[in-house]
Scaffold this active site. Structure first.
Site, PDB file in Angstrom:
ATOM      1  N   THR A 296     -54.499  -7.592 -50.786  1.00  0.00           N
ATOM      2  CA  THR A 296     -54.486  -6.579 -49.732  1.00  0.00           C
ATOM      3  C   THR A 296     -53.044  -6.223 -49.413  1.00  0.00           C
ATOM      4  O   THR A 296     -52.112  -6.948 -49.764  1.00  0.00           O
ATOM      5  CB  THR A 296     -55.184  -7.096 -48.466  1.00  0.00           C
ATOM      6  OG1 THR A 296     -54.433  -8.209 -47.945  1.00  0.00           O
ATOM      7  CG2 THR A 296     -56.606  -7.552 -48.770  1.00  0.00           C
TER       8      THR A 296
ATOM      9  N   GLU B 230     -61.355  -5.287 -50.792  1.00  0.00           N
ATOM     10  CA  GLU B 230     -62.445  -6.270 -50.807  1.00  0.00           C
ATOM     11  C   GLU B 230     -63.760  -5.715 -51.347  1.00  0.00           C
ATOM     12  O   GLU B 230     -64.694  -6.483 -51.609  1.00  0.00           O
ATOM     13  CB  GLU B 230     -62.676  -6.819 -49.386  1.00  0.00           C
ATOM     14  CG  GLU B 230     -61.524  -7.629 -48.837  1.00  0.00           C
ATOM     15  CD  GLU B 230     -60.483  -6.796 -48.077  1.00  0.00           C
ATOM     16  OE1 GLU B 230     -59.763  -7.365 -47.249  1.00  0.00           O
ATOM     17  OE2 GLU B 230     -60.403  -5.577 -48.325  1.00  0.00           O
TER      18      GLU B 230
ATOM     19  N   LYS C 235     -58.583   2.476 -26.039  1.00  0.00           N
ATOM     20  CA  LYS C 235     -59.489   2.276 -24.905  1.00  0.00           C
ATOM     21  C   LYS C 235     -58.807   2.799 -23.650  1.00  0.00           C
ATOM     22  O   LYS C 235     -57.829   2.220 -23.163  1.00  0.00           O
ATOM     23  CB  LYS C 235     -59.860   0.810 -24.742  1.00  0.00           C
ATOM     24  CG  LYS C 235     -61.031   0.603 -23.793  1.00  0.00           C
ATOM     25  CD  LYS C 235     -61.599  -0.806 -23.873  1.00  0.00           C
ATOM     26  CE  LYS C 235     -62.875  -0.920 -23.062  1.00  0.00           C
ATOM     27  NZ  LYS C 235     -63.476  -2.261 -23.149  1.00  0.00           N
TER      28      LYS C 235
ATOM     29  N   TRP D 154     -63.764   4.904 -25.130  1.00  0.00           N
ATOM     30  CA  TRP D 154     -63.094   4.840 -26.425  1.00  0.00           C
ATOM     31  C   TRP D 154     -62.654   6.226 -26.877  1.00  0.00           C
ATOM     32  O   TRP D 154     -63.398   7.197 -26.767  1.00  0.00           O
ATOM     33  CB  TRP D 154     -64.024   4.253 -27.491  1.00  0.00           C
ATOM     34  CG  TRP D 154     -64.429   2.828 -27.223  1.00  0.00           C
ATOM     35  CD1 TRP D 154     -65.643   2.385 -26.802  1.00  0.00           C
ATOM     36  CD2 TRP D 154     -63.606   1.663 -27.352  1.00  0.00           C
ATOM     37  NE1 TRP D 154     -65.641   1.028 -26.661  1.00  0.00           N
ATOM     38  CE2 TRP D 154     -64.404   0.545 -26.998  1.00  0.00           C
ATOM     39  CE3 TRP D 154     -62.294   1.445 -27.740  1.00  0.00           C
ATOM     40  CZ2 TRP D 154     -63.920  -0.758 -27.019  1.00  0.00           C
ATOM     41  CZ3 TRP D 154     -61.802   0.147 -27.759  1.00  0.00           C
ATOM     42  CH2 TRP D 154     -62.610  -0.931 -27.409  1.00  0.00           C
TER      43      TRP D 154
END
Length: 543
Positions: free
Chosen positions: A185, A329, A437, A442
């Site tokens: 990654t 992944e 937030k 949100w």
């Protein structure tokens, strides 16, 4: 067990045998800056055999890791095939990692041999003394004398190493569930994490890449493979192309907009794959110097969300952008957004801007803050979790805590937040760490970015949350203007006024020359946050 079927081995060796024989005449074209050098799949097969014989001579006898520090070119494709086919493990090294991260992944994977492109020798040379397990470095298309190494490491010239080697190899019958390749990654938080792909997972993933509901790669295609071979295995395109016989056009180190436009003009690709920033740069080049893109019909875009304005711009040029989602992944194919058939243009466009529909090989679910699974109703928002035969079950040799945080109950926690439509299309609203937030509600940074980038003067926009005494967090928009264009914070805020809820309208704006990028071309919001915290951004407050 009731079955009458043979148990064929899904190995890279068998994929190489198939591609180099059945599709022997298919091409690998490597751009040189002024033209192209060409090879066929048959020649790739023979060169792969020579490389495998040479690596045997360097002590690669089992599943030792062989690293590649290379551009997208013919020799890198040969390594893609030879290393796993001989039973070793291909480890693609990200040339854009921070130096200490490169050292970490080489030592963590225990690479024994590294193949490096000649033009990248100066970049690798600085870190060679920190490598603990490397015994041989092979310089490809360059002078090995330019690389000074400590005692214990031997440097070879690729051409000399392969000269005189047999062009056949007794490919071993490896376990299809054993490791074929490794990719790490990009390490945006902590050290990079290693994912080991199996021969079986690569086979199944390649079959999906060729599916018409996915990238739809076919034998008649000439695929412009821009996405780096060190970035999630180039999205599986090299292996899928070998499977169906699609020819590949490799840009080598020529990834800037002007040379990419020249490659398209000269080599006539029919499809391509790259992250959004590549296509934004190419669009600017095409606006400055228009050219016919035919027969390029589709461009697969992934790595980060594709702004709808970018899709619309390429539609006008006759190229359909296919939105895709995935991660290291997931090999990386997770979903591809092809609209269902029989829809009017407006409805189909509404599907195209989504991250895509999950294929049969990827199971998905949304999980809320309470750990409960959420419905697929395009309204409930939660963290996306996925599972399947080409989805990682753990990280290689990782801290148990890292594995526990990312994998549970057979599911991969993606860290992406979004909703799923009843017919299985993913709509991402943000990364979990990037959601803003504000006052208990949100705000999607991705939605704001897409709306700002629809303004004709804006080249790029990245949104982060910054502290606010009253609302906890408020959005800060970092804007890169197109060359020769002007726009004020007030103008851009007014542009958003009828596009987002009033309470979501950003008060904080900053104009920068370039959005910082990660090693794989995504917006690096961690660096933006650090720049803001350090007072390095000139912020305007409006509204």
């Amino acid at each position: 067990m009731l079955s009458t079927m043979q148990d064929g081995n899904l190995s890279i060796a068998n994929l190489l045998r198939h591609g180099s024989r059945v599709h022997a005449a298919s091409e690998v074209v490597t751009w040189t800056g002024t033209g192209s050098r060409r090879s066929t799949y048959a020649e790739v097969g023979r060169e792969a055999a020579r490389l495998a014989n040479a690596l045997r001579g360097l002590g690669i006898t089992g599943d030792q890791r062989v690293g590649t520090f290379m551009w997208n070119n013919n020799e890198h494709l040969v390594a893609y095939m030879a290393i796993p086919a001989m039973g070793a493990v291909l480890h693609t090294l990200n040339i854009r990692l921070f130096p200490e991260q490169l050292t970490y992944i080489v030592n963590h994977a225990e690479d024994k041999v590294i193949l490096v492109d000649g033009t990248l020798v100066p970049l690798l040379a600085k870190q060679v003394p920190t490598f603990e397990t490397v015994e041989h470095i092979v310089v490809v298309n360059g002078d090995p004398a330019t690389l000074e190494v400590p005692d214990g490491i031997t440097v070879h010239a690729y051409a000399d190493l392969l000269a005189g080697q047999p062009d056949t190899f007794d490919w071993p019958d490896v376990d299809e569930r054993s490791a074929a390749a490794m990719c790490y990654t990009s390490g945006t938080t902590g050290n990079p994490k290693g994912v080991a792909y199996s021969h079986r997972s690569i086979w199944l993933h390649s079959m999906q890449v060729c599916s018409t509901e996915s990238m739809g790669l076919r034998q008649s295609d000439r695929a412009l493979v821009i996405v780096p071979q060190f970035h999630a295995m180039s999205w599986g395109l090299p292996y899928a192309a070998m499977m169906v016989g699609a020819s590949m056009i490799m840009p080598d180190r020529f990834l800037q907009p002007e040379p990419l436009a020249k490659i398209i003009a000269a080599e006539k690709p029919t499809m391509a794959g790259a992250v959004p920033t590549i296509w934004q740069g190419l669009l600017a080049q095409l606006n400055a110097a228009p050219q016919d893109l035919a027969p390029l019909r589709e461009a697969v875009v992934g790595g980060s969300a594709c702004p709808p304005a970018l899709m619309d711009a390429f539609d006008k040029l006759g190229v359909t952008i296919i939105h895709a989602w995935g991660m290291t992944e997931t090999s990386p194919l997770g979903s591809v957004s092809r609209a269902p058939g029989g829809l009017d243009e407006e409805t189909a466009h509404g599907y195209r801007v989504l991250q895509g529909r999950f294929p049969a090989g990827v199971r998905a679910r949304l999980v809320g803050d309470d750990g409960e699974e959420l419905p697929w109703d395009n309204e409930a928002v939660g963290e996306l979790e996925v599972a399947g035969p080409w989805v990682a079950a753990s990280y290689y040799n990782a801290d148990p805590q890292d594995n526990a945080e990312k994998f549970h109950d057979g599911w991969l926690r993606t860290g992406d937040v979004g909703a799923i439509t009843p017919d299985g299309f993913l709509r991402l609203t943000d990364r979990a760490k990037d959601v803003i937030k504000s006052g208990g509600e949100w705000i999607s940074s991705v939605d704001l970015e897409n709306e700002v980038m629809a303004h004709p003067a804006v080249a790029e926009a990245a949104v982060i949350g910054v502290p606010d005494e009253k609302w906890d967090e408020r959005p800060l928009v970092a804007v890169v203007l197109k060359e020769g264009q002007t726009a004020s914070a007030d103008e851009l805020r007014g542009f958003l006024a009828d596009k987002v809820a009033k309470w979501q309208l950003p008060e904080h704006w900053t104009f920068i020359t370039e959005v910082p990028k990660t090693s794989v071309g995504k917006f690096d919001k961690k660096r933006l946050r650090a720049q803001y915290a350090d007072g390095g951004l000139d912020v305007s407050h409006v509204g």
